[in-house]
Write an enzyme that holds these catalytic residues in place. Sequence first.
Site, mmCIF file in Angstrom:
data_model
loop_
_atom_site.group_PDB
_atom_site.id
_atom_site.type_symbol
_atom_site.label_atom_id
_atom_site.label_comp_id
_atom_site.label_asym_id
_atom_site.label_seq_id
_atom_site.Cartn_x
_atom_site.Cartn_y
_atom_site.Cartn_z
ATOM 1 N N ASN A 88 4.745 5.963 -3.701
ATOM 2 C CA ASN A 88 4.540 5.220 -2.462
ATOM 3 C C ASN A 88 3.068 4.992 -2.117
ATOM 4 O O ASN A 88 2.728 4.009 -1.454
ATOM 5 C CB ASN A 88 5.234 5.972 -1.311
ATOM 6 C CG ASN A 88 4.721 5.551 0.040
ATOM 7 O OD1 ASN A 88 5.124 4.521 0.564
ATOM 8 N ND2 ASN A 88 3.799 6.320 0.611
ATOM 9 N N TYR A 153 -4.226 -7.169 -4.103
ATOM 10 C CA TYR A 153 -3.039 -6.459 -3.603
ATOM 11 C C TYR A 153 -1.753 -7.038 -4.193
ATOM 12 O O TYR A 153 -0.991 -6.323 -4.853
ATOM 13 C CB TYR A 153 -3.037 -6.455 -2.069
ATOM 14 C CG TYR A 153 -1.855 -5.723 -1.476
ATOM 15 C CD1 TYR A 153 -1.779 -4.330 -1.521
ATOM 16 C CD2 TYR A 153 -0.804 -6.411 -0.889
ATOM 17 C CE1 TYR A 153 -0.686 -3.646 -0.994
ATOM 18 C CE2 TYR A 153 0.289 -5.737 -0.358
ATOM 19 C CZ TYR A 153 0.352 -4.359 -0.415
ATOM 20 O OH TYR A 153 1.447 -3.691 0.101
ATOM 21 N N LYS A 157 1.196 -5.537 -6.968
ATOM 22 C CA LYS A 157 2.625 -5.421 -6.658
ATOM 23 C C LYS A 157 3.477 -6.227 -7.657
ATOM 24 O O LYS A 157 4.581 -5.811 -8.007
ATOM 25 C CB LYS A 157 2.901 -5.841 -5.210
ATOM 26 C CG LYS A 157 2.190 -4.953 -4.176
ATOM 27 C CD LYS A 157 2.585 -3.478 -4.296
ATOM 28 C CE LYS A 157 2.016 -2.621 -3.171
ATOM 29 N NZ LYS A 157 2.373 -1.203 -3.283
HETATM 30 P P1 NAD Z 1 -0.460 3.924 4.972
HETATM 31 O O1 NAD Z 1 -1.872 3.512 4.859
HETATM 32 O O2 NAD Z 1 0.094 4.271 6.321
HETATM 33 O O3 NAD Z 1 -0.184 5.163 3.999
HETATM 34 C C1 NAD Z 1 -0.659 5.134 2.675
HETATM 35 C C2 NAD Z 1 -0.469 6.488 2.023
HETATM 36 O O4 NAD Z 1 -1.065 6.420 0.714
HETATM 37 C C3 NAD Z 1 -1.158 7.614 2.773
HETATM 38 O O5 NAD Z 1 -0.355 8.773 2.722
HETATM 39 C C4 NAD Z 1 -2.424 7.855 1.969
HETATM 40 O O6 NAD Z 1 -2.880 9.206 2.001
HETATM 41 C C5 NAD Z 1 -1.963 7.497 0.555
HETATM 42 N N1 NAD Z 1 -3.104 7.139 -0.286
HETATM 43 C C6 NAD Z 1 -3.952 6.091 -0.130
HETATM 44 N N2 NAD Z 1 -4.922 6.146 -1.083
HETATM 45 C C7 NAD Z 1 -4.650 7.246 -1.848
HETATM 46 C C8 NAD Z 1 -5.268 7.845 -2.967
HETATM 47 N N3 NAD Z 1 -6.372 7.344 -3.515
HETATM 48 N N4 NAD Z 1 -4.715 8.970 -3.492
HETATM 49 C C9 NAD Z 1 -3.596 9.501 -2.948
HETATM 50 N N5 NAD Z 1 -2.971 8.985 -1.881
HETATM 51 C C10 NAD Z 1 -3.491 7.872 -1.346
HETATM 52 O O7 NAD Z 1 0.376 2.762 4.283
HETATM 53 P P2 NAD Z 1 1.910 2.300 4.401
HETATM 54 O O8 NAD Z 1 1.934 1.052 5.187
HETATM 55 O O9 NAD Z 1 2.789 3.426 4.775
HETATM 56 O O10 NAD Z 1 2.169 1.876 2.875
HETATM 57 C C11 NAD Z 1 2.869 2.672 1.958
HETATM 58 C C12 NAD Z 1 3.258 1.804 0.773
HETATM 59 O O11 NAD Z 1 4.048 0.716 1.230
HETATM 60 C C13 NAD Z 1 2.065 1.189 0.039
HETATM 61 O O12 NAD Z 1 2.317 1.193 -1.347
HETATM 62 C C14 NAD Z 1 2.035 -0.238 0.568
HETATM 63 O O13 NAD Z 1 1.458 -1.137 -0.342
HETATM 64 C C15 NAD Z 1 3.517 -0.511 0.753
HETATM 65 N N6 NAD Z 1 3.830 -1.591 1.705
HETATM 66 C C16 NAD Z 1 3.529 -1.474 3.020
HETATM 67 C C17 NAD Z 1 3.863 -2.527 3.883
HETATM 68 C C18 NAD Z 1 3.571 -2.450 5.360
HETATM 69 O O14 NAD Z 1 3.727 -3.471 6.060
HETATM 70 N N7 NAD Z 1 3.181 -1.312 5.895
HETATM 71 C C19 NAD Z 1 4.481 -3.672 3.388
HETATM 72 C C20 NAD Z 1 4.772 -3.746 2.029
HETATM 73 C C21 NAD Z 1 4.451 -2.688 1.196
#
Ligand code: NAD
Length: 245
Positions: A88, A153, A157
């Site tokens: 994730n 980005y 994906k």
């Molecule tokens: P967020 O920023 O709230 O959380 C991201 C998490 O990734 C955190 O726990 C952070 O510690 C971890 N992380 C980031 N860089 C890291 C690193 N170098 N090493 C280890 N851990 C690391 O983001 P989110 O919105 O919860 O996103 C989670 C996933 O969902 C991501 O892959 C994101 O691309 C995907 N996503 C999110 C959305 C959205 O709208 N929020 C939409 C589509 C996909």
Amino acid sequence: MLKNKTAIVTGGTRGIGLAIVRKYLENGANVVITGSRQETVEQALEKLQEYQGRTMGIWPDLCNPQEVAEAFSSVRERFGSLDILANNAGISSRTSIYEYTLEEFSKILDINLKAVFVCSQAAARIMKEQGRGVIINTSSMVGEYGQAAGCGYPATKFAVNGLTKSLARELAGDGIRVNAVAPGVTKTDMVAALPKEMVDRISAGIPLGRVGEPEDVANAFLYLASDSADYVTGVVLRVDGAAMV
Ligand code: NAD
């Protein structure tokens, strides 16, 4: 749904990752959280004290195969198996192609793609010995449509989708299923910080009429991790209210 199973959730400290962690714990799994720093992992574990004994924190560099392999082995030693890997952790970008540096492009490739490869490899080696396992990757709706800024980005994906479909085929014979969840706009810290009018405008463009909650995404991770999805592999499951970018 996940009793006696052990899951690793990368980036499980907040947002969608923390929602997956909670969902897996509520469903009986042992859950291991990874984060970029020991401090944030420990803070997340403090919020989950009611599940003490079924949680664990690790903080390997997700792009370092040796660190990841050692950390994943320590999970198997502690809980006896590794059944589910939820890849994730991720970062996003809105940088214009004119401003994008190679350094920034490499950074997003590292965490959004290379880390998925490294963690999947380490988990698959353990799961192959067990004869079973599930890997679930985090894609995005922009992994289908692209987006008009921050090209690194969506590029990662699209690649995650390719890795998912390929590993599903490669690992099926070893009893390992590989799927992805592709969230749409989801209410994590980043979206919650946007002005209400902007969120209303985004919601109006989504057929189901709202942005996603982290729990909507976590429910898909639960289904794909469970035995209910025993015959499901190689899919990219959209959880986006039928949104289009
Ligand atoms: P967020 O920023 O709230 O959380 C991201 C998490 O990734 C955190 O726990 C952070 O510690 C971890 N992380 C980031 N860089 C890291 C690193 N170098 N090493 C280890 N851990 C690391 O983001 P989110 O919105 O919860 O996103 C989670 C996933 O969902 C991501 O892959 C994101 O691309 C995907 N996503 C999110 C959305 C959205 O709208 N929020 C939409 C589509 C996909």
